[in-house]
Design an enzyme around this catalytic site. Structure first.
Site, PDB file in Angstrom:
ATOM      1  N   GLU A  19      32.030  50.810  37.176  1.00  0.00           N
ATOM      2  CA  GLU A  19      32.887  49.852  38.176  1.00  0.00           C
ATOM      3  C   GLU A  19      33.626  50.581  39.051  1.00  0.00           C
ATOM      4  OE1 GLU A  19      35.027  47.468  39.977  1.00  0.00           O
ATOM      5  OE2 GLU A  19      35.775  47.582  37.776  1.00  0.00           O
ATOM      6  N   THR A  68      38.260  53.749  38.820  1.00  0.00           N
ATOM      7  CA  THR A  68      36.831  53.617  38.587  1.00  0.00           C
ATOM      8  C   THR A  68      36.991  53.306  37.249  1.00  0.00           C
ATOM      9  OG1 THR A  68      36.154  55.068  40.330  1.00  0.00           O
ATOM     10  CG2 THR A  68      34.705  54.721  38.675  1.00  0.00           C
ATOM     11  N   LEU A  69      36.095  52.403  36.496  1.00  0.00           N
ATOM     12  CA  LEU A  69      36.117  52.234  35.211  1.00  0.00           C
ATOM     13  C   LEU A  69      34.880  52.607  34.609  1.00  0.00           C
ATOM     14  CD1 LEU A  69      37.010  50.582  32.688  1.00  0.00           C
ATOM     15  CD2 LEU A  69      35.699  48.678  33.401  1.00  0.00           C
ATOM     16  N   THR A 104      68.230  44.283  46.280  1.00  0.00           N
ATOM     17  CA  THR A 104      66.889  44.280  46.998  1.00  0.00           C
ATOM     18  C   THR A 104      65.842  44.432  46.131  1.00  0.00           C
ATOM     19  OG1 THR A 104      68.439  45.549  48.797  1.00  0.00           O
ATOM     20  CG2 THR A 104      66.245  45.954  48.434  1.00  0.00           C
ATOM     21  N   THR A 121      40.710  51.664  44.186  1.00  0.00           N
ATOM     22  CA  THR A 121      41.960  52.374  43.685  1.00  0.00           C
ATOM     23  C   THR A 121      41.582  53.238  42.265  1.00  0.00           C
ATOM     24  OG1 THR A 121      43.074  50.596  44.542  1.00  0.00           O
ATOM     25  CG2 THR A 121      44.140  51.935  42.635  1.00  0.00           C
ATOM     26  N   ASP A 143      31.225  44.193  44.125  1.00  0.00           N
ATOM     27  CA  ASP A 143      32.194  43.914  43.017  1.00  0.00           C
ATOM     28  C   ASP A 143      32.138  42.161  43.141  1.00  0.00           C
ATOM     29  OD1 ASP A 143      33.273  43.822  45.658  1.00  0.00           O
ATOM     30  OD2 ASP A 143      35.394  44.414  44.993  1.00  0.00           O
TER      31      ASP A 143
END
Length: 257
Positions: free
Chosen positions: A6, A12-13, A184, A10, A109
């Protein structure tokens, strides 16, 4: 033995299903130029550590939102697993209706998530996937994909703040101790974290109002765990939603010529 891949923008599994359960899962940064040989070297080492090897697989299924990577992932399956992969959007039959104006535009997805959610939860659903983008997708009680909402992901929003504003630092995403920040970093963390909680609560409420019916809300994705316990708008946090969808699609395609 099934290898499910998958690939998001960002990460990949790679997940291994032994016929009974998911026995191993690994993530790597998505790099569109990574070759099949490079994937094979990386994957073979991890399989070795799990007492497995590339030759044990009799199936592979691939879902990717990075079109230029599919060629190399397909070659990984053909050369090193010696199986022809099922690829979402190419040769995989999903078995669901896609009830949107342009079905071809539905991301792989999002469709896989819809199938994974329908397999586990009854009734009408809202599936929230928190990744590079944050998506809110409506899945009908019969499993049909009925569209949704696409918003910038939380990491993307945090990076945009740092990049566009000279004095704003890059900070870790975490639940702040209080809503009103006194420095901040605290103010940025609060704005992004509670801002996304507000977006989840607001959009799920608006979708339910527009539909005029109750919907079960299921959250998945790498960032979803950050929101666990922070809102009552999410009914289930399910990290395995996508790979469950891939497994279901694999099963639906067995026996097809």
């Amino acid at each position: 033995m099934l290898l499910a891949i998958e690939q998001g923008n960002t990460n990949t599994l790679f997940a291994v299903h032994d016929g009974t359960s998911w026995s191993a899962q690994w993530r790597t940064a998505t790099e569109s130029a990574r070759t099949a040989d490079e994937y094979a070297v990386w994957l073979s080492q991890l399989l070795n550590m799990a007492g497995l090897q590339l030759g044990v697989f009799d199936g592979c299924i691939i879902s990717s939102v990075v079109p230029q990577s599919i060629f190399n992932l397909r070659n990984l399956s053909r050369r090193y697993l010696h199986v022809e992969p099922l690829v979402i959007g190419e040769n995989a039959e999903l078995g669901i209706d896609i009830r949107i104006d342009k079905p071809s535009e539905a991301g792989a997805d999002r469709l896989v998530n819809a199938i994974g959610a329908h397999a586990a939860y009854p009734g009408d659903l809202i599936v929230i996937d928190s990744g590079t983008a944050t998506t809110f997708d409506v899945v009908a009680a019969d499993g049909a994909f009925e569209g949704g909402v696409i918003a910038p992901g939380i990491n993307l929003s945090m990076e945009a703040l740092h990049t566009a504003a000279a004095k704003l630092p890059r900070v870790a995403i975490q639940k702040p101790q209080r809503v009103v920040g006194t420095d901040t970093v605290g103010a940025m963390q609060s704005g992004v974290f509670w801002g996304y909680i507000a977006m989840i609560e607001g959009l799920t409420a608006r979708i339910k109002a527009e539909r005029g019916a109750p919907l079960t809300v299921v959250a998945t994705g790498g960032i979803a765990s950050l929101f666990h316990g922070a809102t009552l708008s999410v009914d289930h946090f399910d990290p395995d939603l996508t790979i469950r969808g891939l497994l279901e699609i694999w099963r639906r395609n067995q026996g097809r010529s």
